[in-house]
Design an enzyme around this catalytic site. Sequence first.
Site, PDB file in Angstrom:
ATOM      1  N   THR A 154       0.823  -1.213   0.000  1.00 30.39           N
ATOM      2  CA  THR A 154       0.000   0.000   0.000  1.00 30.39           C
ATOM      3  C   THR A 154       0.854   1.259   0.000  1.00 30.39           C
ATOM      4  OG1 THR A 154      -1.726  -1.159   1.228  1.00 30.39           O
ATOM      5  CG2 THR A 154      -1.808   1.245   1.251  1.00 30.39           C
ATOM      6  N   PHE A 425      -2.801  -8.017   4.038  1.00 32.51           N
ATOM      7  CA  PHE A 425      -1.390  -7.692   4.284  1.00 32.51           C
ATOM      8  C   PHE A 425      -0.948  -6.413   3.585  1.00 32.51           C
ATOM      9  CE2 PHE A 425      -2.262 -12.190   3.457  1.00 32.51           C
ATOM     10  CZ  PHE A 425      -2.348 -12.632   4.771  1.00 32.51           C
ATOM     11  N   CYS A 426      -1.857  -5.442   3.498  1.00 24.12           N
ATOM     12  CA  CYS A 426      -1.550  -4.155   2.848  1.00 24.12           C
ATOM     13  C   CYS A 426      -1.048  -4.346   1.418  1.00 24.12           C
ATOM     14  CB  CYS A 426      -0.525  -3.364   3.655  1.00 24.12           C
ATOM     15  SG  CYS A 426      -1.105  -2.863   5.272  1.00 24.12           S
ATOM     16  N   ASN A 427      -1.630  -5.341   0.732  1.00 26.16           N
ATOM     17  CA  ASN A 427      -1.268  -5.590  -0.663  1.00 26.16           C
ATOM     18  C   ASN A 427      -2.529  -5.996  -1.413  1.00 26.16           C
ATOM     19  OD1 ASN A 427      -0.235  -6.466  -3.150  1.00 26.16           O
ATOM     20  ND2 ASN A 427       1.628  -7.276  -2.230  1.00 26.16           N
TER      21      ASN A 427
END
Length: 820
Positions: A154, A425-427
């Site tokens: 992110t 997972f911020c992806n």
Amino acid sequence: MPLHEAMEKESLNFNQLCTFESFEKVWNHYGYKSVFQDVIEREFSRIKGITYLDHAGTTLYPESLVREFYQDICTNVYGNPHSHNPSSRLTHDTVEHVRYRILQHFNTTPDEYSVIFTSGSTAALKLVAESFPWRPPTATEPASQFCYLTDNHTSVVGIRGVISALGVVSLPVSPEEIEARAKDVDQSEGSSCQTPHLFCYPAQSNFSGRKYPLGYVRGIQARQLYPACDSKGRWFVLLDAASFASCSPLDLQEHSANFVPFSFYKMFGFPTGLGALLVRNDTAALLRKTYFGGGTAAAYLAGDNYYVPASNMSNRFEDGTVSFLDIIALNHSFDSLHTLTGGMDKIQVHTFGLTRYTYMLLSSLCHGNGQPVAQIYSDSEFENPSTQGAILNFNLMDCHGQMIGYSQVDKLASLFNIHLRTGCFCNTGACQLFLGITNQVVKSNLQAGHVCGDNIDLVDGRPTGSVRVSFGYMSTFQDCQNFLNFVADCFVEKPVKVDQDKLDRLKSNTSSKGSSQCLLTMLTNGKPDHIDEREHASTDLVVNQRGGKAITKDAKSHEKAQTLTNIYIYPIKSCAAFEVTDWPVGALGLLHDRGWMVVNGNRVCLNQKREPRLCLIHPQIYLPSNTLLLQASGMNTICVPLKNHSEPPQSHRVCQNMVCGDRVETVDCGDEAASWLSEFLGQPCRLIRQSPDFSRNMKKGHEKEVSSTALSLVNEAQYLIVNRASVDLLQRHITNRQESSDDHQPLDTQTLISRFRANLVISGKEPFEEDDWSHLIIGNTHFQVAGRCGRCQMIGVDQSTGAKTKEPLLSLSAYRKGKG
């Protein structure tokens, strides 16, 4: 054969498969040099009973790291590095040494890269976003492009928020497009276009652990890969190393990305809240900065719009005082990592072996009816550590093939004290790709109440995220076993079965022979070049390429009857003098003069200002036997070889240090000398010598007409001289000052001479006549005079006791001021 028949035939006891013996059959690189279990019990006793599998979130720190750091800050006083007092200089020098260790870790140098400390990888990315020279379109040139792999964190995608109002093109790129859409481009085409573009990609996906080719760096910079091959201009690459650097070696000499952000807690576990941005020096001039904080200005005016940034790249971008105690802790982090594991190559193969074995068994695990238990999200079958990191991402399924929500897995894992990670997972890009989530579904899920980080794991039976386990250098086979048994016990409909055909196929993909070859290749590539010793006993003087093989005491120095009365060499910087009657001249000055120095536990040079007891160490050199003797009262004498013709062992590793603001490359002299010095000085110390292949030249301000004057570990020049007539005058001034005060500390001329730590003592006719000398001739050897030595503080240390005194500094300063 039908699947259910194969399962019935191969209905093996899962516990028989999940054993260390079966692991060793497919991977033989487990642990490190020392007994691995002893290391775990000694350094990580706090995780007993815990299965920690969230190393991609943060790894764990060894207990010795914290102890050593605590001992460091309890022993040393570290001041604000922006001040210039002794505690502040210690901080500054230690921080600078840490910068060099970081660059050394990534196989590069300060000549190639600068280290900018940040609060973490995200702050480093934000710094690039705000300082990159984005350009809007013009009549003659296109707009800058911000291009990024969809499989990015992110914090990388968030750069869009900075550029959205700048007229810059934002272009997401799928992993398949980079090579599939590559094409040959005439490099002269568009060479006049100077529009800067930025391409960002992760060295390793934090979602799946996929390692993207590091060769993409040069491919994009050379406009050979998509999207660079489709756009004219100058292409720069940001390589996100936050996930990769935790378990893999990164060679920036080979893969010279323009920007490399990372966080230290992912590498070491401690300190947290600290990261760095590595910037290639040939890129630094492009960066633009608007805000300026403390320490970043060379000059500015408060009442006028005038500001000149600091010339040093790191100083320019580190607003305010850096988190210097956390940075100092990195010294101990690097030491612990090296001591416990031996390096990143070994960490890579250890963690990959555990991850691969877990993948093999989890992907082969089946319910009693033959249905697979796990949906693995990966682009590979974990064949090679060069393409796959220590991350395994998956969702679990019930015996009917329905997804089990990740929140349920997380809650049950917590009951069994298994620590893992769930979500996206911020992806988001990788999450969408692997889970088949469309853009519209993401928007619909938000309307249904699902936001990033919540526990809504299924919407209409479809997963909104997944489960991730990840390994670190202290992970054990027991961690794999505990996790796999947890899955089998809690989520598999009995009897537990294994797809033996798939398991056999996966085993054949990686054999012990294959993995050894991979390790051999990595160790060979990472091995430092063989260091050849140079012969220092050159008969030539660098100052003028003339004359004699040696300087001899009592030689006439000039026609006016000045005489050379004493010759001193100082083999170890800041230690006692070694007086000789004649001595060879080498390429760096008097042979072996200041060839060694003592550093503290943080590899910062010790001098008499920091450790006055150094003057009580008496080194002596014996040229016939090529030995350096270390002697001190109450200590046994030890010998250190002057030369080491073999490659330095691991304990004698090459490192970088600072001398008088200059970077020098040094070689550690081993544990015996380190123990001797540590015992005598009462603090952790090591003896290091200047690397024979390293060259350091005199600073330009001192060179005058002399060019390329090579230096040893001296501060400013090859030789220091002192005039006895000047010392006699100074001694009289001191006596006069003491007679008019209550301070009675008689200093004779010879004691004063020892305070100045000169190499050559000359008996001249007039006091301070040396101030006006331009050159000096001793026998047939010619010297160029570079100017006064600025090291006045050192003369305040009594060379016979180590006691600090006000004289002769006060009298010398008063005389110089009056004379001026």
